[in-house]
Design a protein around this motif. Structure first.
Motif, PDB file in Angstrom:
ATOM      1  N   LEU A  60     -35.493  25.920  11.310  1.00  0.00           N
ATOM      2  CA  LEU A  60     -34.846  26.838  10.367  1.00  0.00           C
ATOM      3  C   LEU A  60     -33.934  27.837  11.060  1.00  0.00           C
ATOM      4  O   LEU A  60     -32.857  28.179  10.542  1.00  0.00           O
ATOM      5  CB  LEU A  60     -35.925  27.574   9.574  1.00  0.00           C
ATOM      6  CG  LEU A  60     -35.496  28.362   8.339  1.00  0.00           C
ATOM      7  CD1 LEU A  60     -34.902  27.439   7.291  1.00  0.00           C
ATOM      8  CD2 LEU A  60     -36.688  29.118   7.760  1.00  0.00           C
ATOM      9  N   LEU A  61     -34.331  28.313  12.247  1.00  0.00           N
ATOM     10  CA  LEU A  61     -33.618  29.418  12.883  1.00  0.00           C
ATOM     11  C   LEU A  61     -32.648  28.993  13.982  1.00  0.00           C
ATOM     12  O   LEU A  61     -31.650  29.681  14.217  1.00  0.00           O
ATOM     13  CB  LEU A  61     -34.630  30.413  13.464  1.00  0.00           C
ATOM     14  CG  LEU A  61     -35.586  31.068  12.464  1.00  0.00           C
ATOM     15  CD1 LEU A  61     -36.504  32.041  13.177  1.00  0.00           C
ATOM     16  CD2 LEU A  61     -34.821  31.758  11.345  1.00  0.00           C
ATOM     17  N   VAL A  62     -32.910  27.907  14.672  1.00  0.00           N
ATOM     18  CA  VAL A  62     -32.087  27.543  15.830  1.00  0.00           C
ATOM     19  C   VAL A  62     -30.726  26.951  15.445  1.00  0.00           C
ATOM     20  O   VAL A  62     -29.716  27.302  16.085  1.00  0.00           O
ATOM     21  CB  VAL A  62     -32.866  26.601  16.766  1.00  0.00           C
ATOM     22  CG1 VAL A  62     -31.959  26.050  17.863  1.00  0.00           C
ATOM     23  CG2 VAL A  62     -34.040  27.349  17.390  1.00  0.00           C
ATOM     24  N   PRO A  63     -30.620  26.058  14.446  1.00  0.00           N
ATOM     25  CA  PRO A  63     -29.293  25.518  14.128  1.00  0.00           C
ATOM     26  C   PRO A  63     -28.217  26.572  13.874  1.00  0.00           C
ATOM     27  O   PRO A  63     -27.087  26.420  14.380  1.00  0.00           O
ATOM     28  CB  PRO A  63     -29.549  24.637  12.897  1.00  0.00           C
ATOM     29  CG  PRO A  63     -30.942  24.155  13.098  1.00  0.00           C
ATOM     30  CD  PRO A  63     -31.670  25.340  13.677  1.00  0.00           C
ATOM     31  N   PRO A  64     -28.476  27.655  13.121  1.00  0.00           N
ATOM     32  CA  PRO A  64     -27.425  28.677  12.988  1.00  0.00           C
ATOM     33  C   PRO A  64     -27.010  29.282  14.326  1.00  0.00           C
ATOM     34  O   PRO A  64     -25.826  29.612  14.520  1.00  0.00           O
ATOM     35  CB  PRO A  64     -28.061  29.726  12.070  1.00  0.00           C
ATOM     36  CG  PRO A  64     -29.072  28.970  11.282  1.00  0.00           C
ATOM     37  CD  PRO A  64     -29.624  27.958  12.231  1.00  0.00           C
ATOM     38  N   LEU A  65     -27.964  29.422  15.249  1.00  0.00           N
ATOM     39  CA  LEU A  65     -27.610  29.939  16.574  1.00  0.00           C
ATOM     40  C   LEU A  65     -26.711  28.951  17.316  1.00  0.00           C
ATOM     41  O   LEU A  65     -25.756  29.358  17.998  1.00  0.00           O
ATOM     42  CB  LEU A  65     -28.880  30.202  17.387  1.00  0.00           C
ATOM     43  CG  LEU A  65     -29.827  31.271  16.831  1.00  0.00           C
ATOM     44  CD1 LEU A  65     -31.053  31.401  17.731  1.00  0.00           C
ATOM     45  CD2 LEU A  65     -29.116  32.608  16.691  1.00  0.00           C
ATOM     46  N   LEU A  66     -26.990  27.661  17.177  1.00  0.00           N
ATOM     47  CA  LEU A  66     -26.149  26.652  17.825  1.00  0.00           C
ATOM     48  C   LEU A  66     -24.762  26.612  17.190  1.00  0.00           C
ATOM     49  O   LEU A  66     -23.756  26.410  17.889  1.00  0.00           O
ATOM     50  CB  LEU A  66     -26.814  25.279  17.736  1.00  0.00           C
ATOM     51  CG  LEU A  66     -28.187  25.148  18.411  1.00  0.00           C
ATOM     52  CD1 LEU A  66     -28.673  23.706  18.351  1.00  0.00           C
ATOM     53  CD2 LEU A  66     -28.144  25.643  19.849  1.00  0.00           C
ATOM     54  N   VAL A  67     -24.703  26.810  15.878  1.00  0.00           N
ATOM     55  CA  VAL A  67     -23.400  26.872  15.208  1.00  0.00           C
ATOM     56  C   VAL A  67     -22.616  28.087  15.701  1.00  0.00           C
ATOM     57  O   VAL A  67     -21.401  28.009  15.943  1.00  0.00           O
ATOM     58  CB  VAL A  67     -23.577  26.915  13.681  1.00  0.00           C
ATOM     59  CG1 VAL A  67     -22.226  27.145  12.988  1.00  0.00           C
ATOM     60  CG2 VAL A  67     -24.200  25.614  13.177  1.00  0.00           C
ATOM     61  N   ALA A  68     -23.297  29.218  15.871  1.00  0.00           N
ATOM     62  CA  ALA A  68     -22.626  30.415  16.405  1.00  0.00           C
ATOM     63  C   ALA A  68     -22.113  30.152  17.816  1.00  0.00           C
ATOM     64  O   ALA A  68     -20.990  30.558  18.164  1.00  0.00           O
ATOM     65  CB  ALA A  68     -23.593  31.597  16.392  1.00  0.00           C
ATOM     66  N   LEU A  69     -22.906  29.464  18.632  1.00  0.00           N
ATOM     67  CA  LEU A  69     -22.461  29.130  19.987  1.00  0.00           C
ATOM     68  C   LEU A  69     -21.262  28.195  19.957  1.00  0.00           C
ATOM     69  O   LEU A  69     -20.332  28.332  20.763  1.00  0.00           O
ATOM     70  CB  LEU A  69     -23.610  28.492  20.764  1.00  0.00           C
ATOM     71  CG  LEU A  69     -24.704  29.435  21.268  1.00  0.00           C
ATOM     72  CD1 LEU A  69     -25.823  28.641  21.918  1.00  0.00           C
ATOM     73  CD2 LEU A  69     -24.131  30.447  22.260  1.00  0.00           C
ATOM     74  N   SER A  70     -21.262  27.235  19.050  1.00  0.00           N
ATOM     75  CA  SER A  70     -20.116  26.324  18.966  1.00  0.00           C
ATOM     76  C   SER A  70     -18.862  27.066  18.526  1.00  0.00           C
ATOM     77  O   SER A  70     -17.751  26.759  18.980  1.00  0.00           O
ATOM     78  CB  SER A  70     -20.418  25.167  18.002  1.00  0.00           C
ATOM     79  OG  SER A  70     -20.528  25.611  16.666  1.00  0.00           O
ATOM     80  N   THR A  71     -19.022  28.080  17.669  1.00  0.00           N
ATOM     81  CA  THR A  71     -17.888  28.910  17.275  1.00  0.00           C
ATOM     82  C   THR A  71     -17.352  29.680  18.481  1.00  0.00           C
ATOM     83  O   THR A  71     -16.125  29.795  18.677  1.00  0.00           O
ATOM     84  CB  THR A  71     -18.303  29.882  16.163  1.00  0.00           C
ATOM     85  OG1 THR A  71     -18.810  29.144  15.041  1.00  0.00           O
ATOM     86  CG2 THR A  71     -17.125  30.724  15.705  1.00  0.00           C
ATOM     87  N   ALA A  72     -18.269  30.196  19.299  1.00  0.00           N
ATOM     88  CA  ALA A  72     -17.853  30.913  20.506  1.00  0.00           C
ATOM     89  C   ALA A  72     -17.147  29.977  21.485  1.00  0.00           C
ATOM     90  O   ALA A  72     -16.137  30.345  22.104  1.00  0.00           O
ATOM     91  CB  ALA A  72     -19.071  31.558  21.170  1.00  0.00           C
ATOM     92  N   ILE A  73     -17.663  28.755  21.630  1.00  0.00           N
ATOM     93  CA  ILE A  73     -17.020  27.766  22.509  1.00  0.00           C
ATOM     94  C   ILE A  73     -15.609  27.467  22.016  1.00  0.00           C
ATOM     95  O   ILE A  73     -14.649  27.391  22.812  1.00  0.00           O
ATOM     96  CB  ILE A  73     -17.849  26.472  22.558  1.00  0.00           C
ATOM     97  CG1 ILE A  73     -19.169  26.713  23.307  1.00  0.00           C
ATOM     98  CG2 ILE A  73     -17.073  25.344  23.205  1.00  0.00           C
ATOM     99  CD1 ILE A  73     -19.000  26.984  24.785  1.00  0.00           C
ATOM    100  N   ALA A  74     -15.458  27.309  20.698  1.00  0.00           N
ATOM    101  CA  ALA A  74     -14.132  27.038  20.140  1.00  0.00           C
ATOM    102  C   ALA A  74     -13.171  28.180  20.428  1.00  0.00           C
ATOM    103  O   ALA A  74     -11.985  27.957  20.739  1.00  0.00           O
ATOM    104  CB  ALA A  74     -14.248  26.800  18.634  1.00  0.00           C
TER     105      ALA A  74
END
Length: 366
Positions: free
Chosen positions: A113-127
């Protein structure tokens, strides 16, 4: 060969029937039938969009929601037609029930429930770091323009930062309710049935093949421009790549927990947070979803890094089954009792030898 996924641990010996409680092994015919039904039914549901105005049709969103349940329908049909899983073991094989051991399953639900949004935030930062996303972290001008375009002119709005904070806070709620409900139909098929069915061919075969099937299953709506705005093969390949990466992560949750529910909540969380990049982009700049979305290249980078960590820490080797049900009858055949005092070397075996048992060797009774 012993195996734990999809049921209680059991052993098969050449020329012998599987012992009671041995794991269910799904035949290749049932797997192929499932894939054909899951894809065929979904593509049939999407057909009105192809015959109409595509994603601009007012019924596009409800139709895609129905499409998400076709993998579950395919599972039911396979179970009814071929009966590859004995009655009484279907819920366990699919990872629906029981939720035991509770601590392990619940903790992995929380992670999902909690980790996927963090990974999405990281992918946004990578972009952003790669220059694929031009951000405005002070005025959030792009998001402000999106909101203003969706309300009547002159409508008073809270500060943009407050709107973003409210949306961020709503992600776990949406992920665990409406998004999880929508994701259930897919997860029952992909991680509930297909991953454990393919597990007999190896962990990585099950994760990679199921991810490819999951990606190709999206083809009818991807070719209409969904997600990436590309109506050619490149869109399908992008979606397939994203589904392979995220399929490995969702599949790990399934195998590590022995339950499909952590994957359901993780899928719901991914869908709830996929548009996070829209909070930060600068107004007037162009965003390429193929690079920025969590199913695009930025998401592949973050997902691959997490998968590498899981591999290095041996997480894919830990695949416990759900806790077994308490036995209702004595095991058969009855296990031979162990002697309390083994005879010394050269001594004969008397009439009472082997008749007593050590403490703890007594078979478990219901």
């Amino acid at each position: 060969m012993s195996e734990e996924i999809g049921g209680t641990t059991g052993v098969e010996r050449d020329g012998e029937q599987p012992l009671q409680g041995a794991p269910v092994r799904i035949g290749l015919g049932a797997i192929i039938l499932y894939v054909v039904l899951a894809c065929g039914l979904a593509w049939l549901v999407a057909l009105p969009l192809w015959l109409g105005d595509g994603l601009r049709e007012p019924y596009a969103l409800p139709l895609m929601t129905v499409m998400m349940y076709m993998p579950a329908v395919a599972v039911v049909l396979v179970l009814l037609v071929l009966r590859p899983i004995p009655k009484g073991r279907r819920l366990r094989f699919l990872g629906l029930w029981p939720l035991r051991p509770v601590k392990r399953v619940v903790w992995l639900m929380v992670i999902g429930l909690l980790v996927p949004p963090l990974l999405v935030a990281l992918s946004t930062a990578i972009a952003a770091l790669c220059g694929w996303l031009t951000v405005d972290l002070t005025g959030f001008s792009g998001f402000a323009a999106l909101i203003a375009a969706r309300v009547p002119a002159g409508t008073p709005l809270p500060p943009t930062g407050v709107l973003i904070a409210a949306q961020a806070a709503s992600i776990p709620v949406a992920a665990s309710t409406v998004n999880a409900l929508a994701a259930f139909g897919e997860e029952l098929g992909w991680r509930g049935f297909l991953v454990p069915a393919l597990r007999r061919y190896g962990t990585w075969a099950s994760l990679l093949v199921s991810g490819v099937v999951w990606g190709l299953w999206h083809a009818p709506i991807i070719l209409l421009g969904y997600n990436f705005g590309r109506t050619d093969l490149s869109g399908v390949l992008l979606m397939t790549g994203g589904c392979v990466v995220w399929g490995v992560l969702l599949g790990w949750l399934r195998l590590r927990s022995g339950s499909m529910w952590p994957a359901v909540f993780a899928h719901g969380a991914l869908n709830a947070s996929a548009g996070m990049y829209a909070w930060f982009f600068a107004a007037g700049t162009r965003v390429d979803p193929a690079l920025v979305l969590p199913l695009g290249v930025a998401g592949w980078i973050v997902g691959a890094a997490v998968i590498l960590v899981l591999i290095l820490t041996g997480q894919f080797r830990r695949q416990p089954a759900l806790a077994a049900d308490l036995p209702r009858t004595l095991p058969a055949p009855f296990p031979a009792p162990l002697p309390e005092n083994p005879p010394s070397e050269g001594a004969g075996t008397g009439a009472g030898a082997g008749s007593s048992t050590t403490a703890g060797s007594e078979p478990e009774r219901s």
